[in-house]
Enzyme design. Structure first.
Site, short mmCIF file in Angstrom:
data_model
loop_
_atom_site.label_atom_id
_atom_site.label_comp_id
_atom_site.label_asym_id
_atom_site.label_seq_id
_atom_site.Cartn_x
_atom_site.Cartn_y
_atom_site.Cartn_z
N GLU A 1 27.91 47.65 25.15
CA GLU A 1 26.60 47.36 24.55
C GLU A 1 25.57 48.45 24.85
O GLU A 1 24.45 48.39 24.36
CB GLU A 1 26.07 46.00 25.08
N THR B 1 33.66 44.73 22.16
CA THR B 1 33.88 44.46 23.59
C THR B 1 35.25 43.81 23.70
O THR B 1 35.73 43.20 22.74
CB THR B 1 32.83 43.47 24.13
N LYS C 1 31.10 31.74 44.99
CA LYS C 1 30.02 30.96 45.58
C LYS C 1 30.58 30.05 46.66
O LYS C 1 31.15 29.02 46.39
CB LYS C 1 29.30 30.14 44.50
#
Ligand code: ADP
Length: 541
Positions: free
Chosen positions: A331, A187, A438
């Site tokens: 993955e 990755t 957020k």
């Protein structure tokens, strides 16, 4: 007592794919733009013979089953021979992303313990720099002929064509356990060190079958397929396996990935189908639209790796190119979902069809998914509730290479993505959990904001990131690269959001920049952007 089936037990081995292509599509072409500058053509039959010779050469060099063999290479026929020669003999084909920093490349080569590394001519300077830091590599194989070998080098160099020429091809692909490792991808490791996903022959063959299905990539022997997605980016999404499996003509672009070069190759080789990340299509679209061109044969493409902006889907459709939005990750080998309509959607209006097509899609058989809340409870499939996306299946990772930690939660792999799933099973990514904004405890989807911005005619690329806000903790900042010669003010751009997203989702500010940093796989590097703008003060903050 159980009654066992009485069918042959043939292991699912990668070598069987190239053997099949050579035997049943022997004269089908593989065309490659080479780093040497010219165009190379041969057939699946030629490819398989040379892959066998490579397996012989590796055996002669003492490469063992299970040993890792690295590559630093573009999409091309020699890279394909390495895919099959290395995995076919039972060694592990480890594709390394040459766009990573040299220190990361050295780390990955050392972590994987690559015995040999094959590389394209372009990467000779890179190899010269990295080789001294990789003491365990026994040889660096330059993927060219004798004429292109440098007179001297700091690295222990071998010549690819010499290795092939020394062999006669009298080699039978060995049979072994289908669970043996076939290939290895790391990755990109946006945080911490890169981690390795070690695929097996079985997982790769199953992924190849499934990804070729009509509602997945839908490849056929009548297609001409050009993977723009690099063979070092999760095995070019499996295309080097699924294309020979269906017997389609394969076209490799080599190092030339700019819009003009791609367009020329698409037209010349009559490409019908392609695959790549959104940033690649930006370049191609700019070239095609800017020069008033059309595609004569190219009618279908997969876009994935990051969200395909709806404006891009529309722009390609206007050129008669169907977009298949796909989602996956290293993955997952990588394919998880693809977005195709169901029969019942045929009567929908254009706008409603697009609302579906913009989603990341439905799972391919083999993959199972769910969304969960913070306590791990499964959330409803209503297209509204969003949660952490979890997956499982025979081509989903069980454990990272050389790591003892168990990444699974109750047998499911947490993807790190936040998503909704609707009643029909269409999944839509709201964000990567680390990119979510957020604001006052409520979540804003950065992808939604970027999709709106990308639809503005003056916007070339847009990234939405969170910046600190005294009252709301985080607020969205839109970072924009304008199209060449296009003008738009901050006020105009923010006005463009009105009515398209909830009012409190509209970014607090716009920062115009010359470019947005991209990762080694061509995705917008939001982590770096957040660092760049970490001291940014919003106008009202
Ligand atoms: P890396 O994680 O190292 O960038 P991957 O290519 O494995 O490399 O990235 C997988 C991630 O890319 C997914 O978890 C998801 O966040 C993102 N991604 C892939 N396809 C899409 C898509 N179609 N829409 C939105 N995000 C996507």
């Amino acid at each position: 007592m159980a009654l066992m089936g009485q069918m042959m037990s043939a292991p699912l081995l990668i070598s069987s794919i190239i053997r099949h292509a050579a035997r049943y599509y022997g004269s089908t072409e593989i065309v490659s733009r080479r780093t040497e500058g010219d165009l190379h053509r041969y057939t699946y039959r030629d490819c398989e013979l040379r892959a066998r010779k490579l397996a012989q050469a590796l055996t002669a060099l003492g490469v063992q089953q299970g040993e890792r063999v690295g590559t630093l290479a573009w999409n091309g026929y020699r890279h394909l021979e390495i895919y099959y020669g290395v995995s076919g003999m039972g060694a592990v084909c480890h594709t390394v992303n040459p766009r990573l920093f040299p220190e990361q490349i050295a780390y990955i080569v050392n972590h994987a313990e690559d015995g040999y590394v094959f590389f394209d001519l372009t990467f000779l300077p890179l190899v010269e720099g990295v080789a001294p830091h990789c003491p365990n590599v026994k040889g660096w194989v330059l993927m060219s002929d004798r004429a292109h070998m440098p007179a001297e080098s700091k690295a222990k160099l071998l010549c690819y064509e010499d290795l092939i020429d020394a062999q006669d091809g009298d080699y039978a692909w060995p049979q072994f356990d289908e669970h043996q490792a076939s290939s290895l991808c790391y990755t990109s490791g946006t945080t911490g060190n890169p981690k390795g996903a070690l695929y097996s022959h079985r997982s790769t063959v199953l992924h190849s079958y499934a990804s070729a299905l009509p509602d997945a990539l839908g490849c056929s022997a009548r297609d001409v397929i050009l993977p723009v997605v690099p063979m070092f980016h999760v095995n070019a999404w499996g295309l080097p396996y699924s294309v020979p499996l269906v017997g389609a003509k394969l076209v490799f672009p080599g190092p030339k990935l700019d819009g003009a070069s791609l367009y020329e190759l698409f037209e010349q080789e009559k490409v019908t189908f392609s695959a790549g990340v959104p940033t690649v299509w930006l370049g191609l679209l700019q070239h095609v639209q800017g020069n008033n061109l059309k595609f004569s044969t190219f009618h279908r493409t997969v876009i994935g790796g990051s969200a395909a902006p709806p404006a891009m889907i529309r722009a390609l459709e206007a050129l008669d190119v169907e977009v298949i939005h796909a989602w996956g990750m290293t993955e997952m080998s990588p394919l998880g979902t693809t977005c195709k309509l169901l029969a019942k959607h045929e009567a929908l209006s254009d706008a409603d069809r697009h609302k579906i097509l913009e989603k990341q899609g439905r799972v391919i058989y083999g993959v199972d998914m769910k969304i969960v809340d913070g306590d791990g409870n499964e959330m409803p499939w209503d297209g509204k509730a969003f949660g952490d996306l979890m997956v499982r299946g025979p081509w989903v990772i069980d454990r990272y290479y050389r790591s003892d930690a168990n990444p699974l939660v109750d047998g499911w792999f947490p993807t790190g993505d936040v998503a909704t799933i609707d009643e029909d099973g269409y999944m839509q990514i709201t964000d990567r959990s680390k990119d979510v904004i957020k604001s006052g405890g409520e979540w804003i989807s950065s992808i939604d904001i970027e999709n709106v911005a990308a639809a503005h005619p003056a916007v070339h690329m847009a990234a939405c990131i969170s910046v600190y806000h005294r009252k709301w903790d985080e607020r969205p900042l839109l970072v924009v690269v304008k199209k060449p010669n296009a003008e738009v003010s901050k006020e105009e751009l923010l006005k463009f959001f009105e009515g398209k997203v909830a009012k409190w989702w509209i970014p607090d500010d716009v920062a115009f920049v010359a470019e947005i940093p991209l990762t080694a796989t061509g995705k917008m590097q939001k982590l770096k952007l957040r660092e760049q703008f970490k001291d940014y003060r919003l106008p009202a903050a």
